[in-house]
Design a protein around this motif. Structure first.
Motif, mmCIF file in Angstrom:
data_model
loop_
_atom_site.group_PDB
_atom_site.id
_atom_site.type_symbol
_atom_site.label_atom_id
_atom_site.label_comp_id
_atom_site.label_asym_id
_atom_site.label_seq_id
_atom_site.Cartn_x
_atom_site.Cartn_y
_atom_site.Cartn_z
ATOM 1 N N CYS A 261 6.482 6.632 -5.304
ATOM 2 C CA CYS A 261 6.286 6.423 -3.869
ATOM 3 C C CYS A 261 7.017 5.180 -3.382
ATOM 4 O O CYS A 261 7.410 4.325 -4.154
ATOM 5 N N SER B 149 0.450 10.314 -0.616
ATOM 6 C CA SER B 149 1.268 10.220 -1.829
ATOM 7 C C SER B 149 0.619 10.862 -3.044
ATOM 8 O O SER B 149 1.281 11.092 -4.043
ATOM 9 N N ARG C 41 0.853 -1.191 0.000
ATOM 10 C CA ARG C 41 0.000 0.000 0.000
ATOM 11 C C ARG C 41 0.886 1.237 0.000
ATOM 12 O O ARG C 41 2.039 1.205 0.429
ATOM 13 N N LYS C 42 0.310 2.318 -0.515
ATOM 14 C CA LYS C 42 0.992 3.616 -0.535
ATOM 15 C C LYS C 42 0.386 4.491 0.551
ATOM 16 O O LYS C 42 -0.760 4.317 0.937
ATOM 17 N N SER C 43 1.130 5.477 0.962
ATOM 18 C CA SER C 43 0.616 6.458 1.898
ATOM 19 C C SER C 43 -0.541 7.221 1.256
ATOM 20 O O SER C 43 -0.518 7.534 0.066
ATOM 21 N N SER C 44 -1.529 7.548 2.057
ATOM 22 C CA SER C 44 -2.638 8.361 1.552
ATOM 23 C C SER C 44 -2.165 9.765 1.186
ATOM 24 O O SER C 44 -2.841 10.472 0.448
ATOM 25 N N GLU D 117 6.159 1.865 -1.247
ATOM 26 C CA GLU D 117 5.008 1.065 -0.841
ATOM 27 C C GLU D 117 5.444 0.122 0.273
ATOM 28 O O GLU D 117 6.569 -0.378 0.267
#
Length: 66
Positions: free
Chosen positions: A23, A17, A12-15, A25
């Motif tokens: 990014c 990003s 998952r990526k940071s919100s 992950e």
């Protein structure tokens, strides 16, 4: 050195990003392991850390030590 199997990793990526492909992950769903990869190269190599080491890293960032 044997590379851990990351095939079941749910990255998952940071919100924060913005949804781009520039990014880092992170996958935290693997038992005893935190996996990190570059979103620009999802099939490329990843880094792995123990949950404790990852937690210490994040704490260092939050505290301004890193």
């Amino acid at each position: 050195m044997i590379s851990p199997d990351l095939s079941g990793a749910e990255f998952r990526k940071s919100s924060l990003s913005g949804g781009g492909n520039n990014c880092v992950e992170v996958a935290t769903n693997l038992p005893g392991l935190v996996a990190v990869r570059d979103s620009k190269d999802p099939s490329g190599p990843g880094l792995t850390f123990s949950p404790a080491a990852w937690s210490n890293f994040l704490a260092g960032i939050r505290d301004g030590a890193l």
